[in-house]
Design an enzyme around this catalytic site. Structure first.
Site, mmCIF file in Angstrom:
data_model
loop_
_atom_site.group_PDB
_atom_site.id
_atom_site.type_symbol
_atom_site.label_atom_id
_atom_site.label_comp_id
_atom_site.label_asym_id
_atom_site.label_seq_id
_atom_site.Cartn_x
_atom_site.Cartn_y
_atom_site.Cartn_z
ATOM 1 N N TRP A 166 2.366 61.663 -38.406
ATOM 2 C CA TRP A 166 1.029 61.911 -37.850
ATOM 3 C C TRP A 166 0.520 63.325 -38.114
ATOM 4 O O TRP A 166 -0.123 63.902 -37.232
ATOM 5 C CB TRP A 166 1.003 61.737 -36.314
ATOM 6 C CG TRP A 166 1.648 60.551 -35.712
ATOM 7 C CD1 TRP A 166 2.723 60.567 -34.886
ATOM 8 C CD2 TRP A 166 1.237 59.189 -35.809
ATOM 9 N NE1 TRP A 166 3.015 59.302 -34.471
ATOM 10 C CE2 TRP A 166 2.122 58.443 -35.023
ATOM 11 C CE3 TRP A 166 0.208 58.535 -36.513
ATOM 12 C CZ2 TRP A 166 2.014 57.071 -34.908
ATOM 13 C CZ3 TRP A 166 0.109 57.174 -36.394
ATOM 14 C CH2 TRP A 166 0.992 56.463 -35.597
ATOM 15 N N ILE A 167 0.792 63.891 -39.267
ATOM 16 C CA ILE A 167 0.468 65.301 -39.430
ATOM 17 C C ILE A 167 -0.945 65.491 -40.009
ATOM 18 O O ILE A 167 -1.218 65.181 -41.179
ATOM 19 C CB ILE A 167 1.549 66.023 -40.275
ATOM 20 C CG1 ILE A 167 2.940 65.749 -39.655
ATOM 21 C CG2 ILE A 167 1.259 67.525 -40.364
ATOM 22 C CD1 ILE A 167 3.055 66.007 -38.138
ATOM 23 N N GLY A 252 -4.564 74.889 -28.401
ATOM 24 C CA GLY A 252 -5.109 73.778 -29.175
ATOM 25 C C GLY A 252 -5.860 72.778 -28.306
ATOM 26 O O GLY A 252 -6.840 72.170 -28.734
ATOM 27 N N ARG A 278 -37.203 52.991 -29.953
ATOM 28 C CA ARG A 278 -37.025 51.540 -29.856
ATOM 29 C C ARG A 278 -37.944 50.954 -28.785
ATOM 30 O O ARG A 278 -37.897 51.368 -27.622
ATOM 31 C CB ARG A 278 -35.564 51.241 -29.511
ATOM 32 C CG ARG A 278 -35.272 49.811 -29.165
ATOM 33 C CD ARG A 278 -35.352 48.912 -30.377
ATOM 34 N NE ARG A 278 -34.931 47.552 -30.084
ATOM 35 C CZ ARG A 278 -35.134 46.540 -30.903
ATOM 36 N NH1 ARG A 278 -35.750 46.727 -32.068
ATOM 37 N NH2 ARG A 278 -34.720 45.342 -30.586
ATOM 38 N N GLN A 289 -36.424 52.870 -16.266
ATOM 39 C CA GLN A 289 -35.653 53.779 -15.414
ATOM 40 C C GLN A 289 -34.137 53.593 -15.588
ATOM 41 O O GLN A 289 -33.375 54.559 -15.532
ATOM 42 C CB GLN A 289 -36.039 53.578 -13.949
ATOM 43 C CG GLN A 289 -35.566 54.726 -13.087
ATOM 44 C CD GLN A 289 -35.979 54.569 -11.644
ATOM 45 O OE1 GLN A 289 -35.776 53.527 -11.035
ATOM 46 N NE2 GLN A 289 -36.556 55.606 -11.085
ATOM 47 N N GLY A 349 -28.198 48.654 -28.354
ATOM 48 C CA GLY A 349 -28.128 47.185 -28.349
ATOM 49 C C GLY A 349 -27.272 46.703 -29.514
ATOM 50 O O GLY A 349 -26.289 47.350 -29.888
ATOM 51 N N GLU A 373 -2.259 65.899 -29.449
ATOM 52 C CA GLU A 373 -1.982 67.149 -28.710
ATOM 53 C C GLU A 373 -1.632 66.858 -27.252
ATOM 54 O O GLU A 373 -2.009 67.594 -26.340
ATOM 55 C CB GLU A 373 -3.122 68.162 -28.860
ATOM 56 C CG GLU A 373 -3.303 68.570 -30.325
ATOM 57 C CD GLU A 373 -3.963 69.909 -30.517
ATOM 58 O OE1 GLU A 373 -3.929 70.750 -29.612
ATOM 59 O OE2 GLU A 373 -4.521 70.109 -31.617
HETATM 60 C C1 LIG Z 1 -4.731 60.908 -35.761
HETATM 61 C C2 LIG Z 1 -3.528 61.631 -35.233
HETATM 62 C C3 LIG Z 1 -3.328 62.952 -35.591
HETATM 63 C C4 LIG Z 1 -2.212 63.641 -35.137
HETATM 64 N N1 LIG Z 1 -1.969 64.923 -35.567
HETATM 65 C C5 LIG Z 1 -0.778 65.525 -35.269
HETATM 66 C C6 LIG Z 1 -0.434 66.782 -35.846
HETATM 67 O O1 LIG Z 1 -1.207 67.386 -36.617
HETATM 68 N N2 LIG Z 1 0.774 67.308 -35.555
HETATM 69 C C7 LIG Z 1 1.671 66.691 -34.727
HETATM 70 O O2 LIG Z 1 2.756 67.233 -34.510
HETATM 71 N N3 LIG Z 1 1.370 65.489 -34.146
HETATM 72 C C8 LIG Z 1 0.174 64.892 -34.397
HETATM 73 N N4 LIG Z 1 -0.144 63.674 -33.848
HETATM 74 C C9 LIG Z 1 0.824 63.014 -32.966
HETATM 75 C C10 LIG Z 1 0.372 62.945 -31.527
HETATM 76 O O3 LIG Z 1 0.455 64.214 -30.931
HETATM 77 C C11 LIG Z 1 1.225 61.873 -30.825
HETATM 78 O O4 LIG Z 1 0.810 60.627 -31.332
HETATM 79 C C12 LIG Z 1 1.082 61.933 -29.327
HETATM 80 O O5 LIG Z 1 1.685 63.089 -28.799
HETATM 81 C C13 LIG Z 1 1.673 60.708 -28.645
HETATM 82 O O6 LIG Z 1 2.962 60.438 -29.098
HETATM 83 P P1 LIG Z 1 3.356 58.945 -29.555
HETATM 84 O O7 LIG Z 1 2.329 58.502 -30.533
HETATM 85 O O8 LIG Z 1 4.769 58.939 -29.987
HETATM 86 O O9 LIG Z 1 3.190 58.075 -28.249
HETATM 87 P P2 LIG Z 1 4.288 57.873 -27.095
HETATM 88 O O10 LIG Z 1 4.845 59.175 -26.684
HETATM 89 O O11 LIG Z 1 5.235 56.798 -27.510
HETATM 90 O O12 LIG Z 1 3.380 57.336 -25.910
HETATM 91 C C14 LIG Z 1 3.013 55.969 -25.777
HETATM 92 C C15 LIG Z 1 2.370 55.791 -24.401
HETATM 93 O O13 LIG Z 1 3.341 56.070 -23.377
HETATM 94 C C16 LIG Z 1 2.847 57.044 -22.483
HETATM 95 N N5 LIG Z 1 3.968 57.882 -22.013
HETATM 96 C C17 LIG Z 1 4.946 58.440 -22.763
HETATM 97 N N6 LIG Z 1 5.763 59.143 -21.976
HETATM 98 C C18 LIG Z 1 5.289 59.056 -20.718
HETATM 99 C C19 LIG Z 1 5.676 59.577 -19.460
HETATM 100 N N7 LIG Z 1 6.725 60.369 -19.325
HETATM 101 N N8 LIG Z 1 4.928 59.270 -18.382
HETATM 102 C C20 LIG Z 1 3.848 58.487 -18.484
HETATM 103 N N9 LIG Z 1 3.407 57.967 -19.654
HETATM 104 C C21 LIG Z 1 4.125 58.245 -20.755
HETATM 105 C C22 LIG Z 1 1.848 57.851 -23.296
HETATM 106 O O14 LIG Z 1 0.900 58.522 -22.465
HETATM 107 C C23 LIG Z 1 1.214 56.768 -24.156
HETATM 108 O O15 LIG Z 1 0.206 56.129 -23.431
HETATM 109 C C24 LIG Z 1 -1.290 62.991 -34.268
HETATM 110 C C25 LIG Z 1 -1.501 61.660 -33.888
HETATM 111 C C26 LIG Z 1 -2.602 60.978 -34.370
HETATM 112 C C27 LIG Z 1 -2.783 59.539 -33.975
#
Ligand SMILES: Cc1cc2nc3c(=O)[nH]c(=O)nc-3n(C[C@H](O)[C@H](O)[C@H](O)COP(=O)(O)OP(=O)(O)OC[C@H]3O[C@@H](n4cnc5c(N)ncnc54)[C@H](O)[C@@H]3O)c2cc1C
Length: 389
Positions: A166-167, A252, A278, A289, A349, A373
């Site tokens: 996901w970088i 960030g 529109r 309103q 719409g 983030e």
């Molecule tokens: C378009 C995009 C760009 C990105 N860019 C970067 C980047 O430049 N650099 C980088 O390092 N990362 C990047 N990311 C990664 C991003 O930071 C992660 O996707 C994010 O932190 C969530 O991690 P995950 O996808 O593994 O989800 P998970 O951690 O698996 O989470 C899945 C769900 O579980 C919930 N969850 C997890 N743990 C808990 C808890 N303890 N309590 C309650 N709920 C919880 C989460 O809130 C979420 O709803 C990017 C992601 C995307 C999609």
């Protein structure tokens, strides 16, 4: 109660200095002229125009806070936030390109790099080198320090192995801040940040994700296979990468708040213009309103988001604590963005549901605010920890 004269009144939170106001106007004009004409095509094709990134560099948008001694624009964090908002109003993908460069990569270098690293990398980052910030992994997302990427000491270098996922900006980037552990047994105390140049042997950029929103912004996998990184490229101290990661992500998050604020503003401006044009039942729909109240509610939410973004950024520039405000800002602004984008689509719409109008793109782009983030739950966790301490 004593009268407060104009001279000693506290300035409103949204007040800008003359320099900030001029910068805001110039940034808005740049976004309208250079980004808007390409936003729809870049979204459709899922590719960010290289020429546009060149223009970001030319105009100083890639080094907004970097001191002039390293070739940067020598501005404040607040100015970087203004630019992210203005870019995102037109295209949130453009907003995140400069967001990652300024609030994560340049910020991490300014704060943690030694002088030799600053001299080497900051002039590149402000001139022509896109940066990326690589913390997440397939199994380390919210649990960000459960890193599997390994850095094995080997004389005056480390050998890195692992994958990053996901970088953002990875397709275009020439410099990567990569987090890896020197020993998983050490937990977060093993995490170390490395500066890795794209042409380092054993380093490669993998698959690019095909996404729902911010489609023009590249999101790729990174692959590290026996990748040798000199000790001189450790950012901060060995074993202190968690501090680099946490402190840069705190800043960030204000950037993502600004991205979501810009997005909400953009969506709302389009919806207001459409509502005035529109006609139904012989009237512009803005005469009804219900529509007026809907737009008024959304405008109020945008205003609240603005106050949070501006306050958090001002706190950061004033070197006051801002961790709680940053987490609240990201949490709140991403909610506002999604709600505003969704309701603005409804103002259109059926037309809003098509790709002929910009509403659906804003809605797709808004979803990411609650995910990267740190997800919304992770922001709530931070806020709860701070208010219950
Ligand atoms: C378009 C995009 C760009 C990105 N860019 C970067 C980047 O430049 N650099 C980088 O390092 N990362 C990047 N990311 C990664 C991003 O930071 C992660 O996707 C994010 O932190 C969530 O991690 P995950 O996808 O593994 O989800 P998970 O951690 O698996 O989470 C899945 C769900 O579980 C919930 N969850 C997890 N743990 C808990 C808890 N303890 N309590 C309650 N709920 C919880 C989460 O809130 C979420 O709803 C990017 C992601 C995307 C999609």
């Amino acid at each position: 109660m004593s009268d407060m004269t104009a001279a000693n009144a506290i300035a409103p939170l949204t007040a800008l200095t003359e320099e900030e106001r001029m910068f805001q106007v110039a940034t808005r004009e740049f976004a309208e002229k250079e980004i808007r004409p390409h936003a729809e095509q870049m979204d459709r094709e899922g590719v960010f125009r290289h020429e546009l990134i060149d223009k970001f560099f030319e105009q100083g948008f890639m080094g907004l806070e970097v001191p002039e001694t390293y070739g940067g624009s020598g501005g404040s964090f607040f100015m970087a936030i203004l630019a992210i908002e203005e870019f995102s109003r037109v295209d949130p993908s453009a907003g995140v390109v400069i967001d990652v460069q300024n609030t994560l990569v340049n910020n991490a270098l300014q704060r943690w790099a030694n002088e030799a690293q600053k001299q080497k990398f900051l002039p590149l980052l402000v001139r022509d080198t896109v940066g990326a910030y690589a913390l997440s992994e397939p199994n380390a997302g919210s649990d960000a320090f459960a890193l599997a990427a390994r850095a094995r000491p080997d004389g005056d270098r480390f050998i890195l192995n692992g994958r990053k996922l996901w970088i953002t900006n990875a397709k275009e980037a020439g410099l990567f801040i990569v987090f890896a552990t020197i020993d998983p047994e050490l937990g977060y105390k093993g995490i170390t940040a490395f500066l890795i140049e794209r042409d380092t042997p054993g380093f490669s950029v993998g698959k690019k994700e095909d996404k729902l929103g911010i489609r023009a912004s590249s999101t790729c996998e990174l692959i590290l296979e026996d990748c040798p990184v000199p000790r001189a490229n450790v950012l901060g101290e060995v074993g202190k990468g968690y501090k680099v990661a946490m402190e840069t992500l705190n800043e960030g998050r204000i950037g993502i708040g600004a991205q979501m604020l810009g997005l909400a503003r953009g969506a709302l401006e389009h919806a207001i213009a459409y509502a005035k044009e529109r006609k139904q039942f012989g009237h512009p729909i803005a005469d009804f309103q219900a529509v007026q109240f809907q737009l008024a509610r959304l405008a109020t939410e945008v205003e609240a988001a603005r106050l949070m973004v501006d306050n958090a950024a001002r706190l950061k520039d004033a070197r006051l604590p801002f961790m709680k405000e940053a987490a609240m800002t990201k949490y709140f602004c991403s909610q506002v963005a999604e709600r505003v984008a969704s309701e603005c689509l409804e103002v259109y719409g059926g037309y809003g549901f098509t790709k002929d109008y910009p509403a659906e793109k804003y809605l797709r782009d808004s979803k990411i605010g609650k995910i990267y983030e740190g997800t919304s739950f992770m922001q709530l966790q931070t806020i709860a920890k701070l208010i219950l301490a």
